[in-house]
Design a protein around this motif. Structure first.
Motif, mmCIF file in Angstrom:
data_model
loop_
_atom_site.group_PDB
_atom_site.id
_atom_site.type_symbol
_atom_site.label_atom_id
_atom_site.label_comp_id
_atom_site.label_asym_id
_atom_site.label_seq_id
_atom_site.Cartn_x
_atom_site.Cartn_y
_atom_site.Cartn_z
ATOM 1 N N LYS A 49 -9.441 6.457 5.889
ATOM 2 C CA LYS A 49 -9.640 6.826 4.327
ATOM 3 C C LYS A 49 -9.867 5.540 3.892
ATOM 4 C CE LYS A 49 -8.197 9.236 0.846
ATOM 5 N NZ LYS A 49 -8.654 10.637 0.651
ATOM 6 N N THR A 101 -5.880 16.584 7.842
ATOM 7 C CA THR A 101 -4.988 16.632 6.733
ATOM 8 C C THR A 101 -5.690 17.187 5.627
ATOM 9 O OG1 THR A 101 -4.520 14.583 7.664
ATOM 10 C CG2 THR A 101 -3.644 14.843 5.404
ATOM 11 N N LYS A 134 -1.101 8.924 12.207
ATOM 12 C CA LYS A 134 -1.132 8.611 10.819
ATOM 13 C C LYS A 134 -1.691 7.394 10.358
ATOM 14 C CE LYS A 134 0.394 12.199 8.592
ATOM 15 N NZ LYS A 134 -0.496 13.000 7.838
ATOM 16 N N ASP A 162 -3.389 9.864 -3.037
ATOM 17 C CA ASP A 162 -4.741 9.650 -3.174
ATOM 18 C C ASP A 162 -5.415 10.997 -3.350
ATOM 19 O OD1 ASP A 162 -6.433 7.481 -3.515
ATOM 20 O OD2 ASP A 162 -7.419 8.459 -1.655
ATOM 21 N N ASN A 163 -4.944 11.828 -2.473
ATOM 22 C CA ASN A 163 -5.766 13.135 -2.489
ATOM 23 C C ASN A 163 -5.335 13.914 -3.858
ATOM 24 O OD1 ASN A 163 -7.262 14.435 -0.469
ATOM 25 N ND2 ASN A 163 -5.800 13.058 0.687
ATOM 26 N N PRO A 203 1.073 7.779 0.831
ATOM 27 C CA PRO A 203 0.033 7.141 -0.004
ATOM 28 C C PRO A 203 -1.448 8.079 0.304
ATOM 29 C CG PRO A 203 1.179 5.705 1.538
ATOM 30 C CD PRO A 203 1.580 7.116 1.867
ATOM 31 N N LEU A 204 -1.362 9.039 1.401
ATOM 32 C CA LEU A 204 -2.725 9.638 1.516
ATOM 33 C C LEU A 204 -2.603 10.914 0.569
ATOM 34 C CD1 LEU A 204 -2.666 9.472 5.486
ATOM 35 C CD2 LEU A 204 -4.251 8.598 4.053
ATOM 36 N N GLU A 258 -5.331 7.512 10.288
ATOM 37 C CA GLU A 258 -5.887 8.340 9.421
ATOM 38 C C GLU A 258 -5.965 7.356 8.062
ATOM 39 O OE1 GLU A 258 -3.888 12.321 10.019
ATOM 40 O OE2 GLU A 258 -4.111 12.042 7.882
ATOM 41 N N VAL A 259 -4.998 6.455 7.987
ATOM 42 C CA VAL A 259 -5.052 5.488 6.678
ATOM 43 C C VAL A 259 -6.235 4.701 6.908
ATOM 44 C CG1 VAL A 259 -4.071 3.314 5.659
ATOM 45 C CG2 VAL A 259 -2.672 5.439 6.283
ATOM 46 N N TYR A 302 0.840 -1.309 0.097
ATOM 47 C CA TYR A 302 0.022 -0.104 0.040
ATOM 48 C C TYR A 302 0.806 1.305 -0.074
ATOM 49 C CZ TYR A 302 -2.455 3.918 2.308
ATOM 50 O OH TYR A 302 -2.984 5.086 2.645
ATOM 51 N N GLY A 303 2.083 1.046 0.539
ATOM 52 C CA GLY A 303 2.861 2.364 0.498
ATOM 53 C C GLY A 303 3.335 2.877 1.987
ATOM 54 N N THR A 304 3.056 1.933 2.838
ATOM 55 C CA THR A 304 3.500 2.487 4.249
ATOM 56 C C THR A 304 4.926 2.095 4.394
ATOM 57 O OG1 THR A 304 1.347 1.723 5.144
ATOM 58 C CG2 THR A 304 3.134 1.851 6.683
#
Ligand code: SF4
Ligand code: SF4
Lengths: 412, 371
Positions: free
Chosen positions: A140, B295, A133, B334-335, B330-331, A136-137, A93-95
């Protein structure tokens, strides 16, 4: 690992033979906790919240909201069934792989469809960056409503006043999510139950000052888990009553000795490698090394909740709760705890299991170690590890490191 | 002028030492949420504390090797004695790494005055009120340290000086909106970095001269056709070589969302009313960093910059071990999805090591943009 699987593991734990009633009760409570989540997800009869561990849980019990502490669940799942799969999913996912392993496991579980779908998420900023953080993931990912309480850096009067306002704002959010007004009388009851549990908790800590230590190494983490997940319930009070009775009887010599001989009294100055409860057992049985006290259970000060002022009590408690206090604000909080533990529990040494992905924790090591030596004359062993991932440092390697420390202590 | 400003940052310790030699207390600050205006109003000279490249052996032993390399490099610089001239060290609880760095710095380095500002994570009325209280305590402590009461008038004057800097820097950025900007991104960074060290009055004069020369100058440094308009997003970046590499490979950096970039200067402080309140308001509500909530505010600002500067590609730089920016990518991606602007994550170390590997990745990224 899905909720239902962890629930099964907890039920199996409950049904095993345990020498201590508190251990059976612990598994029973965990099974009930997971059963509530499983039921809420299946039936939608009660709202389900994913909750950061620093958010006052009592408020949620008062509103009949079912809490799921996704981080603790990730820890449990990783310890029961391994974590690499979750890490891989989080990385895809990108973490970043440098992020906290518990949070990575939690993100991996969410992305892998292994977390229950919450109705909303609530967390608290201020304790560690990675936690906020990562939640927050999840927000989303689930696309659900989110409320973040902003915990200020310090629990001084201005900080408590600020956080109280945060909790006051959380109430209407919860009311709008549940469609029900908060029953303030019910909140007072949960705060009172939380207070009762905390009083018993402190009694346990007082009893832990005894030599030999009246608690087995492998049991200490259960207490902070129960309080984190269930403060404000009668179940938590019942649990702490049992633990308090057991340690009292142990001190009074009414129970058989817990270990062959107590040779070293130690503290855990942070967390411990949860993937290996056996390590704690080994320390005790092979080396007579008792964890007499530990940071995540150590209540500093005398502050008590007052059910007549429930929200204010919760706002204050957020800063002195053992699981939060050392990590919020200046390292002075943490230092004072370790030094007090060193002096109050007649320690020979302290162990800092250093989870290599935890920046917040590891950056304190030098100060804690120096102050513990200078102000309490107690040496600290720093053992790099991960809390849930044995591939970082294995149980065998940790044993080697601990043996070296025991030799040093022996020579003193 | 650009070279002159570049030299300021290269010789930052000498420049700051010279100020200290004149008897002016020099205060090191660690995060752009520190209101420099208060330090200026105290008659002291604020500079940003940064590190240099190279190993951080001592800092690793005092912090921990999992702390971000900016924090460790800054501490290493402290241990080397490069900041011995500091009269004060001021930090903010921005992130776990900075707050822990503050504690180690306070305990093991002998800086006479240390202070940490408690910054809320949100920017609503209550948070502004709380932060105003924080600034009031800071004003009092700092005033006691320098032996001078920090008056409202002095604060207002400082605000004017700093707002002037902000105006000039925004004008500089405005020029970068042109099809062919008259200045490269690397040069802009050199200019910005000088502003972290020089007294702002002197800096403003230099900026004014620079701007008038740029306004009359035809587009020059980023020569060539087909340059990709790039934006750099991320945390602390004080190495213009980083941008130079991007530009040498065919990009032109037209804007940023960086700690030392737009986030530092984009928003003015209101000049009317209570100055401390105005500072609290500005610093909390300025272009937010990744630690602020919600955010969405930060993402909206980034999207605005992408559109205003007609950005075609984004390099998101995160320092290794920076949870805030690392986990944020990643956030972020996406944004900005709906804008169709590609973004690439480049995790880096504070020192320039690894630039070679970075080049290959940037080249590949440019190739995908060009199709
Ligand atoms: S282990 Fe450290 S980084 Fe991870 S959640 Fe806990 S405090 Fe945060
Ligand atoms: S780079 Fe990240 S971790 Fe380092 S100081 Fe900046 S925000 Fe904190």
């Amino acid at each position: 690992m899905k909720i239902a699987q962890v629930l099964e593991a907890m039920q199996a734990g409950r049904d095993m033979d345990h020498p201590l009633e508190s251990v059976r009760l612990y598994y029973d409570l965990m099974a009930r906790y997971y059963a509530r989540i499983e039921e809420a997800e299946r039936t939608h009869h009660r709202p389900l919240v994913i909750l950061g561990i620093y958010t006052p849980i009592e408020l949620f019990y008062a509103m009949d909201i079912v809490p799921c502490h996704a981080e603790l669940h990730a820890m449990n799942a990783a310890c029961l069934g391994g974590c690499q799969g979750y890490f891989d999913t989080a990385a895809a996912y990108g973490t970043p792989i440098e992020a906290c392993s518990i949070q990575r496991a939690m993100i991996g579980m969410a992305k892998g469809g292994l977390l229950p779908t919450p109705d909303f998420i609530v967390s608290a900023a201020g304790v560690c960056d990675s936690e906020v953080k990562s939640l927050e993931v999840l927000v989303k990912h689930f696309g659900c409503p989110y409320f973040l309480t902003d915990m200020p850096y310090q629990g001084d009067p201005a900080g408590v006043a600020y956080y109280l306002k945060e909790l006051e704002a959380l109430v209407p959010f919860l009311e709008s999510q549940t469609g029900r007004p908060l029953d303030w009388g019910r909140l007072e009851e949960t705060v009172e139950l939380s207070r009762q549990a905390a009083v018993l908790y402190r009694q346990v800590n007082e009893a832990r000052k005894a030599c030999p230590s009246p608690m087995r190494n492998q049991d200490f983490f259960n207490m902070c888990t129960v309080y984190a997940m269930m403060a404000g319930t009668q179940e938590a009070v019942d649990y702490f009553e049992v633990v308090a009775r057991e340690v009292r009887e142990q001190v009074e010599g009414k129970r058989p000795p817990l270990r062959p001989q107590e040779r070293f009294r130690l503290s855990c100055a942070f967390c411990f490698p949860a993937f290996s409860p056996e390590l704690l057992n080994w320390m005790e049985q092979e080396h007579g090394a008792a964890i007499a006290i530990d940071l995540v259970n150590y209540w500093r000060g005398e502050e008590e909740m007052d059910a007549r002022r429930p929200l204010e009590s919760l706002a204050k408690k957020a800063f002195y709760l053992p699981l939060a206090m050392p990590f919020i604000g200046p390292v002075e909080n943490w230092s004072r705890s370790v030094i007090e533990m060193g002096r109050g529990y007649s320690l020979d040494g302290s162990i800092f299991f250093a989870p290599v992905t935890c920046k917040e924790g590891c950056a304190t090591i030098r100060i804690l170690k120096d102050r513990m030596r200078e102000e309490a004359g107690i040496p600290t062993l720093v053992a790099d590890c991960d809390m849930i991932d044995p591939s970082v440092v294995s149980e065998e390697e940790l044993k080697g490191k601990l043996e070296g420390f025991f030799e040093t202590l022996e020579a003193r | 002028m650009t070279q002159e400003l570049k030299d300021v940052f290269s010789n930052r310790h000498q420049v700051a030492q010279a100020v200290a030699n004149q008897g002016k207390p020099v205060m090191g600050w660690m995060c752009t949420y520190v209101p420099e205006e208060i330090i200026h109003a105290a008659g002291a000279h604020p500079i940003r504390v940064v590190g240099t490249g190279g190993t951080t052996t001592t800092a690793d032993a005092y912090l921990y090797s999992n702390v971000c390399s900016y924090a460790r490099a800054s501490l290493e610089e402290g241990f080397r004695g490069s900041y011995d001239f500091l009269s004060g060290y001021i930090a903010v609880n921005t992130c776990d790494n900075v707050r822990r760095l503050y504690e180690v710095w306070s305990r093991y380095l002998n800086t006479p005055f240390t202070h940490i500002l408690k910054l809320p994570h949100r920017a609503d009325e209550e948070a502004v009120e709380y932060f105003a209280g924080e600034l009031s305590d800071f004003r009092e402590r700092l005033g006691a340290h320098v032996g001078k009461e920090i008056s409202d008038d002095a604060l207002r004057q400082a605000i004017e000086v700093y707002n002037r800097t902000r105006t000039l820097l925004r004008q500089l950025y405005e020029l970068r909106k042109a099809d062919t900007p008259p200045i490269s991104g690397a040069e802009v960074m050199d200019i910005l970095l000088a502003g972290l060290i020089l007294p702002k009055e002197e800096y403003n004069r230099k900026l004014e001269l620079l701007l008038s020369s740029l306004q009359s100058k035809a587009a020059s440094p980023p020569k060539g056709e087909d340059r990709i308009r790039m934006m750099v997003v991320g945390s602390e970046l004080d190495n213009s070589e980083y941008l130079r590499t991007i530009e040498e490979l065919g990009g032109v950096v037209v804007c940023d969302d960086l700690c030392n970039g737009t986030r530092y200067f984009w928003d003015d402080v209101k000049v009317n009313g209570d100055p401390l309140q105005a500072l609290a308001n500005r610093y909390l509500r300025r272009s937010p960093c990744a630690r602020m909530r919600p955010t969405s505010e930060r993402m909206a600002r980034s999207r605005q910059l992408i559109q205003d500067f007609r950005v075609e590609g984004i390099i998101y730089e995160a320092l290794k071990f920076c949870d805030l920016y690392g986990e944020d990518f990643p956030l972020f991606k996406d944004n900005i999805k709906e804008l169709g602007v590609p973004a690439m994550l480049l995790t880096r170390d504070y020192s320039v090591a690894g630039l070679g590997q970075m080049k290959t990745r940037i080249q590949a990224f440019f190739e995908t943009i060009r199709g």
